[in-house]
Design a protein around this motif. Sequence first.
Motif, PDB file in Angstrom:
ATOM      1  N   GLY A 155       0.825  -1.200   0.000  1.00 59.07           N
ATOM      2  CA  GLY A 155       0.000   0.000   0.000  1.00 59.07           C
ATOM      3  C   GLY A 155       0.858   1.248   0.000  1.00 59.07           C
ATOM      4  O   GLY A 155       2.064   1.217   0.271  1.00 59.07           O
ATOM      5  N   ALA A 156       0.226   2.365  -0.310  1.00 54.57           N
ATOM      6  CA  ALA A 156       0.950   3.620  -0.383  1.00 54.57           C
ATOM      7  C   ALA A 156      -0.030   4.780  -0.364  1.00 54.57           C
ATOM      8  O   ALA A 156      -1.220   4.628  -0.672  1.00 54.57           O
ATOM      9  CB  ALA A 156       1.809   3.684  -1.652  1.00 54.57           C
ATOM     10  N   GLN A 157       0.495   5.941   0.012  1.00 51.82           N
ATOM     11  CA  GLN A 157      -0.221   7.198  -0.130  1.00 51.82           C
ATOM     12  C   GLN A 157       0.277   7.896  -1.389  1.00 51.82           C
ATOM     13  O   GLN A 157       1.483   8.010  -1.599  1.00 51.82           O
ATOM     14  CB  GLN A 157      -0.005   8.081   1.092  1.00 51.82           C
ATOM     15  CG  GLN A 157      -0.652   7.563   2.355  1.00 51.82           C
ATOM     16  CD  GLN A 157      -0.409   8.489   3.540  1.00 51.82           C
ATOM     17  OE1 GLN A 157       0.523   9.278   3.539  1.00 51.82           O
ATOM     18  NE2 GLN A 157      -1.265   8.391   4.547  1.00 51.82           N
ATOM     19  N   ASN A 158      -0.663   8.353  -2.190  1.00 52.67           N
ATOM     20  CA  ASN A 158      -0.308   8.935  -3.481  1.00 52.67           C
ATOM     21  C   ASN A 158      -0.981  10.297  -3.635  1.00 52.67           C
ATOM     22  O   ASN A 158      -2.172  10.449  -3.350  1.00 52.67           O
ATOM     23  CB  ASN A 158      -0.735   7.999  -4.615  1.00 52.67           C
ATOM     24  CG  ASN A 158      -0.416   8.545  -5.978  1.00 52.67           C
ATOM     25  OD1 ASN A 158      -1.283   9.118  -6.633  1.00 52.67           O
ATOM     26  ND2 ASN A 158       0.808   8.383  -6.431  1.00 52.67           N
ATOM     27  N   ILE A 159      -0.197  11.287  -4.094  1.00 56.57           N
ATOM     28  CA  ILE A 159      -0.693  12.642  -4.327  1.00 56.57           C
ATOM     29  C   ILE A 159      -0.423  13.009  -5.782  1.00 56.57           C
ATOM     30  O   ILE A 159       0.712  12.860  -6.260  1.00 56.57           O
ATOM     31  CB  ILE A 159      -0.022  13.661  -3.394  1.00 56.57           C
ATOM     32  CG1 ILE A 159      -0.331  13.331  -1.930  1.00 56.57           C
ATOM     33  CG2 ILE A 159      -0.501  15.071  -3.706  1.00 56.57           C
ATOM     34  CD1 ILE A 159       0.372  14.241  -0.950  1.00 56.57           C
ATOM     35  N   THR A 160      -1.445  13.470  -6.488  1.00 59.28           N
ATOM     36  CA  THR A 160      -1.293  13.908  -7.869  1.00 59.28           C
ATOM     37  C   THR A 160      -1.785  15.343  -7.998  1.00 59.28           C
ATOM     38  O   THR A 160      -2.777  15.732  -7.373  1.00 59.28           O
ATOM     39  CB  THR A 160      -2.077  13.007  -8.842  1.00 59.28           C
ATOM     40  OG1 THR A 160      -3.462  12.984  -8.466  1.00 59.28           O
ATOM     41  CG2 THR A 160      -1.526  11.594  -8.826  1.00 59.28           C
ATOM     42  N   TYR A 161      -1.080  16.086  -8.849  1.00 59.58           N
ATOM     43  CA  TYR A 161      -1.391  17.499  -9.085  1.00 59.58           C
ATOM     44  C   TYR A 161      -1.262  17.727 -10.580  1.00 59.58           C
ATOM     45  O   TYR A 161      -0.181  17.563 -11.152  1.00 59.58           O
ATOM     46  CB  TYR A 161      -0.425  18.377  -8.296  1.00 59.58           C
ATOM     47  CG  TYR A 161      -0.564  19.861  -8.565  1.00 59.58           C
ATOM     48  CD1 TYR A 161      -1.629  20.589  -8.048  1.00 59.58           C
ATOM     49  CD2 TYR A 161       0.384  20.528  -9.330  1.00 59.58           C
ATOM     50  CE1 TYR A 161      -1.748  21.942  -8.293  1.00 59.58           C
ATOM     51  CE2 TYR A 161       0.279  21.882  -9.574  1.00 59.58           C
ATOM     52  CZ  TYR A 161      -0.783  22.592  -9.049  1.00 59.58           C
ATOM     53  OH  TYR A 161      -0.895  23.919  -9.293  1.00 59.58           O
ATOM     54  N   ARG A 162      -2.376  18.084 -11.248  1.00 62.47           N
ATOM     55  CA  ARG A 162      -2.405  18.123 -12.708  1.00 62.47           C
ATOM     56  C   ARG A 162      -3.100  19.380 -13.231  1.00 62.47           C
ATOM     57  O   ARG A 162      -4.317  19.387 -13.436  1.00 62.47           O
ATOM     58  CB  ARG A 162      -3.124  16.886 -13.259  1.00 62.47           C
ATOM     59  CG  ARG A 162      -2.430  15.573 -12.939  1.00 62.47           C
ATOM     60  CD  ARG A 162      -3.265  14.376 -13.332  1.00 62.47           C
ATOM     61  NE  ARG A 162      -2.563  13.134 -13.059  1.00 62.47           N
ATOM     62  CZ  ARG A 162      -3.124  11.933 -13.145  1.00 62.47           C
ATOM     63  NH1 ARG A 162      -4.409  11.823 -13.474  1.00 62.47           N
ATOM     64  NH2 ARG A 162      -2.409  10.850 -12.874  1.00 62.47           N
ATOM     65  N   PRO A 163      -2.375  20.450 -13.454  1.00 63.87           N
ATOM     66  CA  PRO A 163      -2.937  21.596 -14.172  1.00 63.87           C
ATOM     67  C   PRO A 163      -2.766  21.412 -15.677  1.00 63.87           C
ATOM     68  O   PRO A 163      -1.806  20.780 -16.143  1.00 63.87           O
ATOM     69  CB  PRO A 163      -2.105  22.773 -13.649  1.00 63.87           C
ATOM     70  CG  PRO A 163      -0.797  22.157 -13.271  1.00 63.87           C
ATOM     71  CD  PRO A 163      -1.080  20.747 -12.836  1.00 63.87           C
ATOM     72  N   ALA A 164      -3.681  21.964 -16.452  1.00 59.69           N
ATOM     73  CA  ALA A 164      -3.624  21.843 -17.911  1.00 59.69           C
ATOM     74  C   ALA A 164      -4.373  23.007 -18.550  1.00 59.69           C
ATOM     75  O   ALA A 164      -5.287  23.587 -17.949  1.00 59.69           O
ATOM     76  CB  ALA A 164      -4.214  20.513 -18.378  1.00 59.69           C
TER      77      ALA A 164
END
Length: 208
Positions: A155-164
Motif C-alpha cells: 500500500g501507499a499514499q499517493n498525491i497527484t497534481y495536474r494543471p492543464a
Amino acid sequence: MFESFDIDHEYRSSYLVSGYNTLLQYNETNGASSARDVNNDFLPRYQFSQISILEQFVPLIGITVRFKNNVTTNVEYRQTRDLNLSLLNSQLTQLNTRVIGFGFGYRTRNFRFPFGLFNNLILKNDLNFKLDFALRDNKTLIYRADVTAAQILSGAQNITYRPAIDYTISERFILNIFYDTNMTKPYTSQAFNTSFTNFGFNLKLLLQ
C-alpha cells in the motif's frame, strides 16, 4: 450566482464464489448435518475454496458546481473495500482504497495575458483552464487465523497534481499544455518513496 449544483452518490457491491465442491461424506439427520471429520467437526454440504466481496462508493459524496462566470468546481470522496477469503489456508486479504479529489475549471474567450512579454496578446478563441488534485490511500491487509493482529502487505499514499490548458487554435487544431506531478509514499519498507513530473504540450488534429 451559479447555473447548476449537482450532488452524486453511488454504491456498488458484488459477491463472488470462485469455486466449491460437494462433499460426498455429507449426511443429514432430521434436516441437520450429522457427518463429522477427524476433528469431530460437522461437515458442510458444500466446501468453498475462495469467496470475494467487493464494496464501492463511487463516490460516497460528490459535489459539482457550475457558476455563471464559466467557472466549474468539484469535490468528491471515494471509498472501496475488497475482501478475499481463502478457505484453503484460512487467510483473509483486505484492500482498502480512499480517494479525495478536487477539481477546478475555467473557460473563457478573448483572454488577455496579465503580465510578462505577452501582456498585450489577446487569445480570441476558447481557452480552457483545468486543475485536478487527488489524494489516494491504498492499503492491503492480511488476517490469519493464528495471528491476532492484521499485517500490512502493501500500500501507499499517493498525491497527484495536474494543471492543464486547452486552447482551440481553429476548428481542426487544439493545443494542450499540461503539467503532471505524482508523489508516492509506501507503507512498507519493500518500496521507496517516489516522485516524478511530466510536462509538455500536445497538438490535436480533428478530422471530420
